[in-house]
Motif scaffolding. Structure first.
Motif, short mmCIF file in Angstrom:
data_model
loop_
_atom_site.label_atom_id
_atom_site.label_comp_id
_atom_site.label_asym_id
_atom_site.label_seq_id
_atom_site.Cartn_x
_atom_site.Cartn_y
_atom_site.Cartn_z
N UNK A 14 0.81 -1.22 0.00
CA UNK A 14 0.00 0.00 0.00
C UNK A 14 0.84 1.27 0.00
N UNK A 15 1.91 1.32 0.80
CA UNK A 15 2.76 2.50 0.89
C UNK A 15 4.23 2.15 0.61
N UNK A 16 4.47 1.26 -0.35
CA UNK A 16 5.83 0.90 -0.69
C UNK A 16 6.58 2.15 -1.12
N UNK A 17 7.71 2.46 -0.45
CA UNK A 17 8.39 3.72 -0.74
C UNK A 17 8.94 3.83 -2.16
N UNK A 19 7.99 1.70 -5.10
CA UNK A 19 7.08 1.42 -6.20
C UNK A 19 5.73 2.15 -6.13
N UNK A 20 5.36 2.68 -4.97
CA UNK A 20 4.10 3.41 -4.84
C UNK A 20 4.35 4.89 -4.59
N UNK A 21 5.14 5.19 -3.55
CA UNK A 21 5.40 6.59 -3.20
C UNK A 21 6.50 7.21 -4.05
N UNK A 108 17.48 11.41 3.00
CA UNK A 108 16.55 10.53 2.30
C UNK A 108 15.13 10.92 2.69
N UNK A 109 14.34 11.25 1.69
CA UNK A 109 12.98 11.75 1.95
C UNK A 109 12.07 10.69 2.57
N UNK A 110 12.42 9.43 2.46
CA UNK A 110 11.61 8.39 3.12
C UNK A 110 11.67 8.59 4.63
N UNK A 111 12.85 8.79 5.15
CA UNK A 111 13.03 8.88 6.59
C UNK A 111 12.40 10.15 7.16
N UNK A 184 9.65 -2.26 -13.48
CA UNK A 184 9.17 -2.79 -12.21
C UNK A 184 8.06 -1.92 -11.61
N UNK A 185 8.13 -0.60 -11.81
CA UNK A 185 7.04 0.27 -11.37
C UNK A 185 5.74 -0.10 -12.07
#
Length: 193
Positions: A14-17, A19-21, A108-111, A184-185
């Motif tokens: 749902x929120x895979x950093x 492939x989704x975000x 890193x924008x994920x963190x 892969x996306x």
């Protein structure tokens, strides 16, 4: 209990950093030349993500709104520095391979995104589980991209050579990273729907 499990599993689909975000593209494209590099970078990010989420969750009630972003960056930088020193001491080959990309975990924008979107608004247990889920999703994504690039680029996986010959050099270079990520996306989002 189901709610706690969903905090972990949402990072995979749902929120895979990756492939989704579509976050964290710098380490995604640069470090996934092989499966082991993708796995190592993902685990390094997972370490920082879980610990910074916990710390930010604990300190967020006492941090004034005007300075919360700089404080979060200092917290994240502290854990990245700890990671960097531990890697230099105990896994110098991994540190040498990932090199410049370890300090870049700070930005890193994920963190920072998880700190701002989740950790500062939730308790430390939920924040740790969120960090674990997002970190595992990121690690899985990087590892999959690394596997595909390594198979196509050198005919091996995790260093185990199973296809004779050199492979397609473009896949271990920047153009291959973009092609593999793009395909892969598309594949991930088709499967997700």
């Amino acid at each position: 209990m189901a709610n706690k499990l969903s905090l972990i599993t949402k990072g995979f689909i749902k929120e895979n950093p990756t492939f989704v975000l579509v976050l964290g593209m710098c380490p995604t494209l640069a470090t996934t030349t092989s499966a082991i590099n993708g796995l190592e970078m993902g685990l390094a990010t997972l370490f920082v993500l879980v610990l910074s989420n916990i710390a930010i969750s604990l300190i967020s009630p006492i941090v004034p709104d005007k300075v919360h972003i700089p404080v979060y960056i200092v917290v994240i930088a502290t854990f990245v520095t700890v990671l960097q020193l531990v890697m230099q001491a105990y896994t110098p080959s991994v540190y040498k391979t990932l090199g410049l990309f370890i300090p870049l975990i700070v930005v890193n924008c994920i963190i920072l995104g998880r700190a701002e979107a989740f950790a500062c608004k939730n308790n430390w247990i939920d924040s740790a589980l969120d960090g674990l889920g997002i970190g595992l999703g990121f690690t899985a994504s990087l590892t999959v991209i690394g596997i595909v690039r390594e198979i196509l680029g050198s005919g091996s996986v995790f260093g185990w050579k199973f296809i004779a010959g050199d492979g397609i050099l473009a896949f271990v270079m920047a153009p291959g990273a973009f092609m593999v990520l793009g395909y892969l996306l598309v594949l991930f989002n088709k499967i997700k729907k």
